[in-house]
Each structure stands twice: as C-alpha cells, then as structure tokens.
Design an enzyme around this catalytic site. Structure first.
Site, PDB file in Angstrom:
ATOM      1  N   HIS A   1       0.850  -1.188   0.000  1.00 28.34           N
ATOM      2  CA  HIS A   1       0.000   0.000   0.000  1.00 28.34           C
ATOM      3  C   HIS A   1       0.887   1.240   0.000  1.00 28.34           C
ATOM      4  O   HIS A   1       2.059   1.181   0.364  1.00 28.34           O
ATOM      5  CB  HIS A   1      -0.948  -0.010   1.196  1.00 28.34           C
ATOM      6  CG  HIS A   1      -2.129  -0.912   0.961  1.00 28.34           C
ATOM      7  ND1 HIS A   1      -3.343  -0.451   0.541  1.00 28.34           N
ATOM      8  CD2 HIS A   1      -2.240  -2.258   1.051  1.00 28.34           C
ATOM      9  CE1 HIS A   1      -4.166  -1.473   0.396  1.00 28.34           C
ATOM     10  NE2 HIS A   1      -3.527  -2.586   0.705  1.00 28.34           N
TER      11      HIS A   1
ATOM     12  N   HIS B   1      14.265  22.595 -22.706  1.00 33.78           N
ATOM     13  CA  HIS B   1      13.914  21.182 -22.720  1.00 33.78           C
ATOM     14  C   HIS B   1      13.432  20.748 -24.102  1.00 33.78           C
ATOM     15  O   HIS B   1      13.785  19.685 -24.593  1.00 33.78           O
ATOM     16  CB  HIS B   1      12.824  20.892 -21.687  1.00 33.78           C
ATOM     17  CG  HIS B   1      13.359  20.684 -20.302  1.00 33.78           C
ATOM     18  ND1 HIS B   1      12.712  19.921 -19.366  1.00 33.78           N
ATOM     19  CD2 HIS B   1      14.493  21.120 -19.712  1.00 33.78           C
ATOM     20  CE1 HIS B   1      13.427  19.922 -18.244  1.00 33.78           C
ATOM     21  NE2 HIS B   1      14.498  20.647 -18.430  1.00 33.78           N
TER      22      HIS B   1
END
Lengths: 469, 469
Positions: free
Chosen positions: B145, B240
């Site tokens: 979890h 980028h």
C-alpha cells in the site's frame, strides 16, 4: 520579505560555452537577485555536453569551475545541481565524477546528484550515492523526479546512503510526473526513521501547508496523497473500522494528527451500525444502538443508499435526514412552486431561466433569474427570494458542484447523484441529492445546503436537538 | 465471461475463530464463486490476533491451516495473503514466519507478504523479503500500500530480493493512499530491467487500459501518473524542447509510444500533429501535415479542447467536426427551436417536458414529450419528430450517458462535459458536448450522435469524403 525559517536560493545554469561569466546575462541576473544562496545546474552526462549543448567535455568542466568561482567571489553560497548525474554516471562514470570534482574544487557547498529524467531505481540510487558520498563526504544531496513513480523512495535511499540534502517540492509539483514530494519525504524521515527535519509544531502544519500551496497554485489537491490527502486516513468497510476502533495502529501507519490530518470514518451502510450511531449521537446525544430512533434512521438511510444516495462528504444531508425522520426539522421556508425553462430559438442561442415562489411565515415572495444553465438559474432565483427573509444568506456561497451518473446504461433516463459543497467563509459542508432529473437532484442538495446554513446562522435554531424537544 | 489472459480469484479471509471451515458462510460463498483460484487473507501480526480478532496465537495458525486445507480439498488453487506481514515480522519474527509455514504446509501455492498499513521502507522490504525467500523459495509474493508514497518502489525492491508475484491495481486504485500501481510497476520492470511481464503489443495498450479503467470507475485520471498520465511526457520551456528535438533521450526516460502514450510539446502548434493527422486522414485520406485543411481542423480542435472538449471516446464528434470545418457536412435536419420545462408545483411533484420543432427538406414537424428529467424529455421529443422523416432511427439507441463537471469550484455555474455512447445494434460510437448548461451540452452530444447514425444509414451519404467532393 522577512523569512524566518527559509532561505531563498536564486536558480540558474552554468555560463554559456565560450564566454566569460561576467559577460553572461543570466549570471548577472542571478547576482542581482540578491539572495545569499545561488543554485547552479550544470551538465554531468557526456552525451548532453556533446549532443545537446554541443561543446567539448573540457569546456563544460571550465563552465562549472568558472561559474562557481565567479559566484563565490561575489560572496554567494553556491549549490551545484549535477543534471542527469545518474544517467551520466552509468554512461561515463569518470566524467560524471570529474564534473563533481570541478564543482567541489571551485567551492560549491553542496553537490546535488540529479535524476533529471526520473527513471532511476532505488537500489541503483543507493549504490551510486554510497560510492559518491565516500569520495565527497558531507557534500552530497539528492534531486529526484517521479517518472518511474519512485521519487520519494529514491530520495530516501539516497539519505540512507549518506546524502545530507534533499531537493523536492511541496505536493511534488513539477514537470511531467513531478518532483520528489516533500510532504511525503519529511514525515517519512522524521516520524519513521528519527531524522529531525522540522520542529514538531511545524509537522502538525503539514496538512495546511499542502492545502495552502495547492490553493496558491490553483491546483486541485490529490486526495490520495500520503499523509496530507483527505483519503490518507479514511476508512470504510465494517472490519477495518471495527479494528481501528479497537486500536488505530491496526490499520494506520501513523497517528494522523502528527501531520495535522484527521481520521475519516466514511458513512455507508457497510460501515456498520456503530459508525452511524456516532453520527446520530451528534444530533441526538442520548441515542444508543437500541433506541427506536436509531432503527428508524438506519432504515431510512438504507432506503436512500439503495436509491443511490451516498452520505460520504455529505454529512450535512445526513444530519438533516435525522431531523426529518424524527420530525424535529424546522421549516425555514416552503417552496410553493418553481419552473425552469431552457430554450433554443435560433441555432446556438440558448437561454436558461427560473421562476420560484417561496413562503416564509405566511409571507410569499416570487422571484426569477437567468443563469449559466438551468441549475444555476434555479440557484440564483432561490437565493434572491430567500434573501428577503434571511439577509445573512449573502455570507454563504457554493464552492463545489459534482455530478455522477449512476446507471449510465439508462442513457439520458439515468439517475444522477449531485454533490454540493458550501461555505460561510469558516465552515465547509457537503450535501447530496439523487434523482433521474438532474434539476431535482441539484435542487435537493441546494435546499439541504441552505437549510443547514440557516440552522447555523439563525437565532431560533441550533443543530443539536435537546432531549426535551 | 471467457477470459483469454486473466484468471479470476475469489477473495476472502480465513475462517472465523472457533468454527469449522465447512460451517463458515464466507468460505461457502468463496467456493460457490466457482473460480479456480481463491485468495485468502489471514493474520500474521500477533498484535492483530490478540487485540483485534481476539483469539489465541495457536487458533490463528489453525485458522490458516484449516481454511487452506479445506479449499485445497475443493480443488482450488490457494494464494495466502499474510496481512500486516512486515509489521508482524518486526514485532514478532518467529510468529510471522510460523503463519507462513502453516500456510505453506497446508498447500498454498503462493505466500504474499503484505504491507497492509503501507508504511514500510524499501531497504527494510528488501532485507525482510530476502530472508523470507531463502526459507520459502519460489513461493513469495508482495502486496504494498502507498501510505508512505513508496508502494511501487517497495514492490520492485521485493522483486529484486526474489519475490515472484506482485499484487497491485490499475492506476493504484485502493483504500487510503491506494495500492501499488501496476501501470507503473509493469513498465518499470519490463522496459528498464528486462523482466517479461506482458507481450510487447499489450504494453502498447497500457495508456488505453489506464484510461478505460478510470472511465469505468468514473474517476478523474491523474494526469501526472508516470507512464500513463497525459503530463508524463509533456515538455514545456524552450531549453527542454530544444534538447528533446535534438534527442528525445535527453529528457525522457523511455519512448512514450512503448506504453501507448505520446510526447506533448506544450504551448506549441506541433503538439501531437501526427496523431491528429492520423485522425484527419480517416475522413480525408489525402490530407498531409501541410494541407491547409489540416491546419484549419487543428485550429478548431485546439479551440474546442481549450473550452473543455475531449475527443477520446468521442471520435464521432471529431469526424463530424472535420466535416463541419471543411463545410462538407450534410444537413439532415434543422432544429427550428426547442423548449424544456421543469416544474415543481407541489412538494415532490416534479415534471420535465420538452417541445421541439424540426425541419427536413422544407417540411416542419413539431412534437412534445415528457421524460425522466429534462435531457431525457428532449431526447424523446427529438426522436419522435425525426422518426417521421427517418424511420430507421428506431434502430438507434443510447447506451451510455456520462457527465463530468469541469470547473467544480464554479459550483452551479460550472462547465460540464457530457459523453454519450450510442449503438445501432452493430457499431458503437461516442459523442461529446461541453457547456455551462447541461441541457445544451447533452443536446450537442445527442445531435452529433443522431447525425452520425444518419450518415451511416442513409443512402445519400457516407462518412468518408471523396477527394472530388
């Protein structure tokens, strides 16, 4: 700004290839930012040097050295972000380390190993950071992106390997899949592993910090976020809730109050009688699980849930339901009738309007409004009429409106559940309505919301019932 | 159901304390589920045995043994989920291992170590799993979890330590902060570490699988999810994008097409041009990326997406958009006007009705209908009028109707997106409408759906355009 706990760092890149630092406009701007710290990112992956910025490996080392030396001379503390360090290390270990060495020699106070593309694995991070820490003790930091869903774990593995500085963002805000989430890393390290990151009182503000940043950035909070999401400590299903009652540790990794969050026991038929009883007791403090009132309310609740109602996040509708079932509700107003009309007379010329008649203490008021769609028109007309009687209603506004189609296969005849969230500037409350008619479902949620407000803001009422009533 | 690649497992717990397995109603139900595999969870943390289910440590071992033996006798393959195994191991190592031994001896084919509370650290997971794998080779699985934000990393560390079975969910759907996200774990293992999880062609469906599950569960997809979020390969900022153009590897950890996702260059007209082009070519087979038609359509599409339209699952609306932009659409009918009325005259006596006037080839027809809500009334009135002209419309029916509120903070004035799915008994198609007025949004999706049907079922038309048209 007079920051008490934080230091601001100006952020930019090494000088451009082939020019002197003092001629680089970006570096000039960084100096002008007037921060005591400057963080400089530079290349450490040979492929990026040769193929992206297209300069020589030697010139890149000079760029790192010159830039840091230049900023040190200006009296700045310099942090060096080694962009793509891990990819660089795996492609050309020696060159990646040479870049770190250049930065350290030029006086950087911290060397940050960046997983810029975010695809690294925790075991690789651990191994590489450990190796680098041995070469540069007390200087190494970590900067992870979440493209592999492991930014938090990677940051923590780096700490375990000896890194002493973590770069991340509140709520993991960042490009693509985000940066390492500080709202997870800080409590992980401090509450589980005994690191001291922030004072205990500040840790208890984590929930509020997370919300505030989302609010400022106009981003919808991710309710599933560890520690700070509203679902992080939510429980549903009889067995889990029964265990949590016996001992919260049974299904909670930490006490939610440590980070300013809270446990939520979701309202639902399956959450069992004892949860519902607690809710009933908020309105009827003397009720117990064998009271006839409890049975009446549970029957009504079951009937409504079967129809599609769901009281999670709509606890207000539940409280009003309790009052109605027990016939303890106050009629603040009666709606004599309403009519909503949507028309298109010419292509793309739509209109939505509503007429409504309400009655308060024998006095009738009729009003009309146009709106952005039928529900908005109805909402506006109803408030307009009611404000004559309850001027305090101008303090209340709706903050959230959600629609869920329950049986999508019935197409346009499907049942819908509408959730509305409202605020009076201090409290926030949720209400729910269900119908095949979206206007009716919205109407029911809207009326509940206004009734609740009037219970809170009207001298003749309060929400909790007296036993003698 | 005739599943090709998946096996269904029934899921439940060990028998209750103090009774025989054959008397346990839950176990009887698990057998009746008629699956070849049954997964049983049982306690392995001593504290849970004594304080939560409140039985003896010995009885819990019997419960594990009896339950598995009972199911094995019925011919089932049994997977044993050792609940809270890691917490149990750290609290009482011997007892946690005894639970595994009991399950293995009774014939479980797999022992799953569960981090039920989700707070474990990757290095602890690695160390413990490694120790357990040595005791139970080839039997160990992992179930994590996400309460510490590390469910993916923890699952992967378990695999590296020798686990051979991973339990997780698509999109990490699960209680509190969710389960381990299979949409991240599968590509991490297969694309980065050479594990073989699914065939390459299935991997390319990952994006679609993730979306489909979100859609079925009516959950808003998390666009920042690794691999399958729309932002996972989104780039913004000149540097980028410049680097990505030179070499995508510079800022992408994998090629997005491997998981069926795509690169998005934000704030730039080149975004997804080739994807859109592919769609345009389905209607205009001769179009290429420099055709003026392509530019016109892309501009209109961008405008609509900005308004909140989304054409996934509504490709039909996109095809109709192409025809309209190119003025190649056929007007099967004109709507002269419509009017929708919702009324409440007495408490709880709602009605919704619609009047509509259409015109086909110069002939007008007016009709009215009542419905389960305003959209249903409108839908019925429109069909009633159109069937006079197009009796074949009786073959078409709506199969799905979904509403998503786009800007929930605008409350009842929020914009909604309506998705409608229709069928003629053979094909299924989806259409979309967006407006602040839910009736308008539904109407637009409805009209698109009917128009598309008429293109398919009317002699004077077909969907694909001829170059000469």
């Amino acid at each position: 700004m007079n920051l008490k706990n934080a230091r601001l760092a100006a952020f930019g890149s090494t000088r451009r290839a082939g020019i002197r630092p003092e001629d680089d406009l970006n570096l000039q701007a960084l100096c002008k930012a007037d921060t005591s710290v400057v963080t400089i990112f530079g290349k450490s992956w040979d492929f990026h040097v040769t193929d992206i910025i297209r300069t020589s490996l030697e010139e890149n080392l000079n760029m790192i050295r010159d830039t840091i030396a230049f900023l040190k001379e200006k009296g700045k503390e310099v942090i060096f972000d080694a962009e793509h360090f891990f990819d660089g290390f795996m492609a050309n270990r020696d060159y990646a380390l040479e870049c770190l060495r250049a930065a350290a020699d030029a006086g950087a106070s911290c060397l940050i190993l960046c997983d810029t593309n975010g695809g690294m694995f925790p075991s690789d991070i651990y191994r590489i950071v450990k190796e680098v820490v041995e070469m540069f003790p007390f200087l190494i930091g970590i900067h992870c992106h979440n493209d592999g869903g492991m930014a938090v774990a990677n940051s923590i593995m780096a700490i375990e390997a000896g890194a002493c500085h973590v770069q991340g963002t509140i709520n993991g805000i960042g490009e693509r899949s985000g940066n390492a989430n500080l709202c997870t890393i800080i409590p992980n390290l401090q509450l589980k592993k005994g690191y001291s990151c922030v004072p205990k009182e500040q840790m208890e503000n984590l929930f509020v910090v997370s919300r505030t940043i989302s609010e400022l950035a106009n981003l919808v909070p991710n309710e599933r976020d560890p520690y700070v999401g509203r679902s992080a400590f939510a429980h549903k299903g009889g067995m889990h809730i029964d265990a949590i009652r016996k001992n919260p540790l049974s299904f909670e990794h930490i006490d939610p109050s440590l980070v300013g969050n809270e446990r939520r026991i979701l309202m639902s038929e399956v959450s069992g009688r004892s949860t519902i009883l607690k809710r009933i007791q908020e309105v009827l403090p003397w009720a117990d699980k064998n009271s006839p009132e409890t049975q009446l309310i549970m029957d009504e609740m079951k009937r409504l849930e079967h129809e599609g109602y769901q009281f999670e996040g709509a606890e207000t509708s539940f409280e009003l339901l309790v009052r109605r079932v027990l016939k303890k509700d106050i009629k603040f107003f009666n709606v004599k009738d309403f009519r909503v009309l949507c028309e298109e007379h010419w292509q793309d010329d739509y209109s939505a309007s509503a007429i409504i008649k309400v009655e308060v203490d024998g006095v009738e008021e009729i009003s009309a409004a146009e709106g952005d769609g039928p529900v908005n028109a109805l909402d506006k007309a109803l408030r307009k009429a009611l404000q004559i009687f309850y001027p305090q209603l101008d303090k209340m506004r709706l903050t959230d409106y959600k629609v869920r189609v329950l049986d999508t296969d019935k197409a346009t005849a499907a049942k819908v559940r509408v959730h509305i969230e409202s605020t009076d500037g201090q409290k926030v409350w949720g209400t729910v309505g269900v119908s095949t008619n979206i206007i009716e479902a919205s109407w029911d949620a809207l009326v509940d919301s206004i009734e609740y407000f009037l219970y809170q803001h009207h001298e003749k009422s309060e929400m909790k019932l007296e036993k003698t009533v």
